[in-house]
Design a protein around this motif. Structure first.
Motif, PDB file in Angstrom:
ATOM      1  N   ASP A  84       0.924  -1.051  -0.024  1.00 36.66           N
ATOM      2  CA  ASP A  84      -0.108   0.132  -0.067  1.00 36.66           C
ATOM      3  C   ASP A  84       0.789   1.174  -0.042  1.00 36.66           C
ATOM      4  N   GLU A  85       1.904   1.245   0.515  1.00 34.02           N
ATOM      5  CA  GLU A  85       2.932   2.529   0.823  1.00 34.02           C
ATOM      6  C   GLU A  85       3.479   2.658  -0.534  1.00 34.02           C
ATOM      7  N   GLN A  86       3.841   1.637  -1.164  1.00 28.38           N
ATOM      8  CA  GLN A  86       4.655   1.579  -2.648  1.00 28.38           C
ATOM      9  C   GLN A  86       3.529   2.254  -3.638  1.00 28.38           C
ATOM     10  N   GLN A  89       3.054   5.832  -3.032  1.00 27.07           N
ATOM     11  CA  GLN A  89       4.000   6.499  -3.802  1.00 27.07           C
ATOM     12  C   GLN A  89       4.256   6.746  -5.298  1.00 27.07           C
TER      13      GLN A  89
END
Length: 286
Positions: A84-86, A89
């Motif tokens: 989810d973080e990638q 980003q």
């Protein structure tokens, strides 16, 4: 006695200076009138032209937030392996280096999957005329746009064709009569017809580069396909440049398959880029 003599010589000099001053004031009042009249007379003789109006836009939007998340996900599908973080980003984008955020800004996105790599960039340029006594901001922006249109080797849009020439016939003179369309011969008995242009296996049409209408004040589109190689797939890059008042917007969208022999479809790639460009036009009009 000597002190009194000096005083008699000074007093007549003061009186004469006072009289001269009063006379000059009177002459000025006769020839110029009041102070308002002086300003009016001086402005009436000023022949310098009024400066051209400034451009409609005085600032630029943040390019990395110019496109909504739903549209970005449709243009840049993320790999299933991303966290989810990638993903966050990826869709946040990377802003271009800019030394003047009110004049030139941009943002870039990159999405990679096992099947393909997709690149997207958006750039905003606010054009300013440094001498608005001779050229407005809008006229200067149009100069910049025309220069980019010329660099793209696209024809400058001419006047709207008259009804007599807008029926689809070419306006260029023909040196020979056109041949009638050849009728296709029927296949031999017992043999099925070969796949034609309408067959599902036929490649999609190439739309090509062109000037487009209905997008901002004026716009053009470039569609380029890289050279095919033995081990490199062909990448298709669609670039749309449009002008709205004194701002020039550039949208560049590239799709490169991972495997050779796969060619990104021209209509689909152009459609996605144009939809984003239209959304940016509406953002500027808000």
């Amino acid at each position: 006695m000597q002190r009194k003599a000096v005083r008699r010589r000074v007093l007549p000099g003061i009186a004469m200076l006072t009289a001269l001053t009063a006379g000059l004031t009177g002459l000025t009042g006769c020839t110029s009138g009041n102070g308002v009249g002086d300003d009016t007379d001086s402005k009436a003789g000023d022949s310098s032209p009024a400066p051209a109006p400034a451009g409609k836009y005085r600032s630029l939007p943040a390019p990395c937030r110019a496109a909504d998340g739903k549209r970005l996900k449709a243009m840049l599908p993320a790999a299933d392996s991303l966290t989810d973080e990638q993903r966050a980003q990826l869709y946040a984008g990377a802003a271009d280096t800019s030394y003047d955020g009110d004049r030139h800004v941009g943002c870039r996105w990159t999405a990679q999957t096992p099947e393909e790599t997709r690149l997207l960039s958006v750039g905003f340029e606010r054009v300013v005329s440094y001498d608005r006594t001779t050229m407005s901001d809008d006229d200067k922006a149009r100069q910049v746009y025309v220069r980019r249109l010329t660099d793209a080797h696209l024809p400058f849009p001419g006047p709207t064709p008259s009804p007599s020439t807008s029926t689809g016939a070419s306006t260029a003179p023909s040196t020979a009569p056109s041949a009638p369309p050849a009728a296709s011969a029927p296949p031999p008995a017992g043999q099925s017809p070969s796949p034609g242009a309408g067959s599902p296996s036929a490649p999609p049409p190439e739309l090509g580069s062109r000037v487009i209408e209905g997008l901002g004040t004026e716009a053009f589109l470039e569609d380029k396909l890289s050279t095919a190689g033995a081990s490199a797939a062909q990448a298709r890059t669609v670039r749309i440049v449009f002008r709205t008042s004194n701002v020039i917007v550039t949208v560049e969208y590239s799709v490169q398959p991972a495997l050779p022999g796969t060619v990104p479809a021209s209509p689909e790639t152009q459609d996605k880029a144009r939809q984003l460009a239209q959304a940016l036009v509406e953002r500027f009009n808000d």
